[in-house]
Motif scaffolding. Structure first.
Motif, mmCIF file in Angstrom:
data_model
loop_
_atom_site.group_PDB
_atom_site.id
_atom_site.type_symbol
_atom_site.label_atom_id
_atom_site.label_comp_id
_atom_site.label_asym_id
_atom_site.label_seq_id
_atom_site.Cartn_x
_atom_site.Cartn_y
_atom_site.Cartn_z
ATOM 1 N N SER A 153 0.806 -1.016 0.073
ATOM 2 C CA SER A 153 -0.025 0.131 -0.207
ATOM 3 C C SER A 153 1.055 1.199 0.033
ATOM 4 N N LEU A 154 1.890 1.234 0.752
ATOM 5 C CA LEU A 154 2.840 2.303 0.720
ATOM 6 C C LEU A 154 3.636 2.436 -0.652
ATOM 7 N N ILE A 155 3.803 1.285 -1.133
ATOM 8 C CA ILE A 155 4.583 1.408 -2.386
ATOM 9 C C ILE A 155 3.559 2.040 -3.610
ATOM 10 N N ALA A 156 2.271 1.707 -3.633
ATOM 11 C CA ALA A 156 1.458 2.155 -4.450
ATOM 12 C C ALA A 156 1.176 3.614 -4.171
ATOM 13 N N PHE A 157 1.067 4.002 -2.952
ATOM 14 C CA PHE A 157 0.881 5.397 -2.865
ATOM 15 C C PHE A 157 2.070 6.295 -3.319
ATOM 16 N N LEU A 158 3.555 5.901 -3.126
ATOM 17 C CA LEU A 158 4.463 6.389 -3.408
ATOM 18 C C LEU A 158 4.549 6.387 -4.797
ATOM 19 N N GLU A 159 4.293 5.370 -5.711
ATOM 20 C CA GLU A 159 4.037 5.140 -7.197
ATOM 21 C C GLU A 159 2.826 6.154 -7.780
ATOM 22 N N PHE A 160 1.794 6.353 -6.921
ATOM 23 C CA PHE A 160 0.853 7.410 -7.513
ATOM 24 C C PHE A 160 1.281 8.635 -7.349
ATOM 25 N N TRP A 161 2.167 8.955 -6.182
ATOM 26 C CA TRP A 161 2.386 10.600 -5.846
ATOM 27 C C TRP A 161 3.544 10.831 -7.132
ATOM 28 N N THR A 166 2.078 18.664 -11.813
ATOM 29 C CA THR A 166 1.489 19.748 -11.390
ATOM 30 C C THR A 166 2.106 20.916 -11.909
ATOM 31 N N PRO A 167 1.789 22.281 -11.688
ATOM 32 C CA PRO A 167 2.556 23.422 -12.154
ATOM 33 C C PRO A 167 4.025 23.511 -11.519
ATOM 34 N N ASP A 168 4.232 22.987 -10.297
ATOM 35 C CA ASP A 168 5.615 23.060 -9.725
ATOM 36 C C ASP A 168 6.365 21.743 -10.176
ATOM 37 N N HIS A 169 5.527 20.779 -10.821
ATOM 38 C CA HIS A 169 6.562 19.560 -11.147
ATOM 39 C C HIS A 169 5.947 18.865 -12.295
ATOM 40 N N LYS A 170 6.756 18.896 -13.500
ATOM 41 C CA LYS A 170 6.304 18.307 -14.647
ATOM 42 C C LYS A 170 6.437 16.936 -14.800
ATOM 43 N N ASP A 183 7.530 17.097 -4.173
ATOM 44 C CA ASP A 183 7.329 17.229 -3.005
ATOM 45 C C ASP A 183 5.980 16.855 -2.412
ATOM 46 N N PHE A 184 5.735 16.457 -1.167
ATOM 47 C CA PHE A 184 4.542 16.388 -0.626
ATOM 48 C C PHE A 184 3.954 17.590 -0.271
ATOM 49 N N VAL A 185 2.667 18.003 -0.939
ATOM 50 C CA VAL A 185 2.056 19.140 -0.706
ATOM 51 C C VAL A 185 0.826 18.778 0.257
ATOM 52 N N SER A 186 0.424 19.440 1.229
ATOM 53 C CA SER A 186 -0.747 19.427 1.927
ATOM 54 C C SER A 186 -1.562 20.587 1.684
ATOM 55 N N GLY A 187 -3.040 20.089 2.246
ATOM 56 C CA GLY A 187 -3.868 21.198 1.698
ATOM 57 C C GLY A 187 -5.077 20.525 0.798
ATOM 58 N N PRO A 188 -5.757 21.330 0.441
ATOM 59 C CA PRO A 188 -6.895 20.894 -0.545
ATOM 60 C C PRO A 188 -6.550 20.262 -1.833
ATOM 61 N N ASP A 189 -5.394 20.542 -2.251
ATOM 62 C CA ASP A 189 -4.929 20.020 -3.451
ATOM 63 C C ASP A 189 -3.767 18.911 -3.361
ATOM 64 N N GLY A 190 -3.679 18.624 -1.984
ATOM 65 C CA GLY A 190 -2.690 17.732 -1.637
ATOM 66 C C GLY A 190 -3.061 16.646 -0.730
ATOM 67 N N ASN A 198 9.845 15.685 3.138
ATOM 68 C CA ASN A 198 9.692 15.063 1.802
ATOM 69 C C ASN A 198 10.590 13.824 1.423
ATOM 70 N N LEU A 199 10.245 13.198 0.755
ATOM 71 C CA LEU A 199 11.050 11.934 0.459
ATOM 72 C C LEU A 199 12.201 11.950 0.171
ATOM 73 N N TYR A 200 12.639 13.138 -0.649
ATOM 74 C CA TYR A 200 13.932 13.426 -0.954
ATOM 75 C C TYR A 200 14.477 14.653 -0.320
ATOM 76 N N ASP A 201 15.509 14.695 0.281
ATOM 77 C CA ASP A 201 16.244 15.702 1.185
ATOM 78 C C ASP A 201 15.292 16.467 1.987
ATOM 79 N N PRO A 202 14.777 15.510 3.004
ATOM 80 C CA PRO A 202 13.808 16.121 3.898
ATOM 81 C C PRO A 202 14.257 17.154 4.984
ATOM 82 N N PHE A 203 15.424 17.150 5.061
ATOM 83 C CA PHE A 203 16.160 18.275 5.748
ATOM 84 C C PHE A 203 16.805 19.440 5.207
ATOM 85 N N LYS A 204 16.791 19.481 3.865
ATOM 86 C CA LYS A 204 17.003 20.556 3.082
ATOM 87 C C LYS A 204 18.568 20.720 2.780
#
Length: 274
Positions: A153-161, A166-170, A183-190, A198-204
């Motif tokens: 289920s986790l793999i399926a979610f990561l695959e979907f994501w 999106t406008p910020d991610h082609k 990146d993981f986006v929170s809110g109405p559109d995420g 985030n999955l990549y570079d969570p600590f920036k």
């Protein structure tokens, strides 16, 4: 290359009673392989990953000057699903990067489990502990179906994501960067709850990284991923096909199960008596 040295160090303690033979086998395969796949130290600035066959040839030469560009099936000349050649190359590059990352997880995970390393707490809510099996494929068989479904289920979610555009991610087939996980986006559109990391570079840590460094690290990731794919399949072949990997004969325990079957029961084939 440092990643490979860590893998080698862990492997050499997997079976202490056979360490001499293992040293010979692993030094011959992994270090020789690392030399072949070690990334070039030269780099040029690029703002996006390549999307043409000519660019693939340049990347291939930088990743492995000895082998260079190798495409025996001429996949880089194809047009998948009528999306065009550049979209096809984006798909192929995404596939290679993703499978390389999965193989690196599998390779390290194999070593960890072969050494009997596991979490000290219970694996399931009913108090069931993590299996003590040190034969990695047999250990997977010992995991309950409920736990496996959680993993899938986790793999399926990561695959979907990862497929989001999106406008910020082609999308990688529409001019985006293959291997770039959105990146993981929170809110109405995420995602409907806060996601602090985030999955990549969570600590920036790589926020201010130069393009030259990013390109060099990408080549290292490609090379390590390719080598990890060879490594994990080498392990599985040695366990299931006696003599198929001579240097690992007698080093790894045998396995007589089905390495490509995620469940002990054929879920899809059961209704048909398979």
């Amino acid at each position: 290359f440092n990643f490979l040295l860590v893998d080698l160090s862990l492997l050499l303690i997997t079976y202490p009673n056979k360490i001499s033979k293992m040293k010979l086998a692993l030094l011959s395969t992994l270090i020789a392989g690392a030399s072949a796949f070690a990334p070039s130290t030269t780099s040029t600035t690029q703002k996006s990953l390549s999307a043409t066959k000519a660019d693939l040839e340049v990347i291939a030469k930088k990743c492995n000057p000895t082998v260079g560009f190798y495409d025996p099936l001429a996949l880089s000349d194809k047009d998948f699903w009528g999306k065009g050649n550049e979209a096809t190359i984006g798909f192929l590059r995404q596939s290679e990067i993703k499978h390389g990352r999965i193989a690196m997880f599998a390779f390290v995970g194999y070593i960890v489990h072969a050494n009997g390393i596991k979490f000290p707490w219970a694996m399931q809510m009913d108090g069931a502990a993590f299996p003590s099996e040190t034969n990695p494929p047999a250990l997977w068989d010992a995991v309950s179906d409920d736990a496996k479904w959680q993993i899938f289920s986790l793999i399926a979610f990561l695959e979907f994501w990862s497929e989001l555009s999106t406008p910020d991610h082609k999308h990688y087939m529409a001019g985006g960067k293959p291997g770039d996980f959105p990146d993981f986006v929170s809110g109405p559109d995420g995602i409907p709850h806060p996601v602090p990391f985030n999955l990549y570079d969570p600590f920036k840590f790589s926020k201010n990284m130069s393009e030259e460094t990013k390109e060099r690290r990408l080549r290292a990731e490609l090379n390590n991923g390719r080598l990890a794919q060879l490594g994990i399949f080498g392990f599985l072949c040695a366990q299931t096909i006696p003599g198929s990997v001579p240097l690992l004969s007698g080093v790894l325990p045998a396995y007589d199960g089905e390495t490509m079957a995620p469940f002990s029961t054929n879920i899809l084939g059961a209704p048909f008596g398979l």
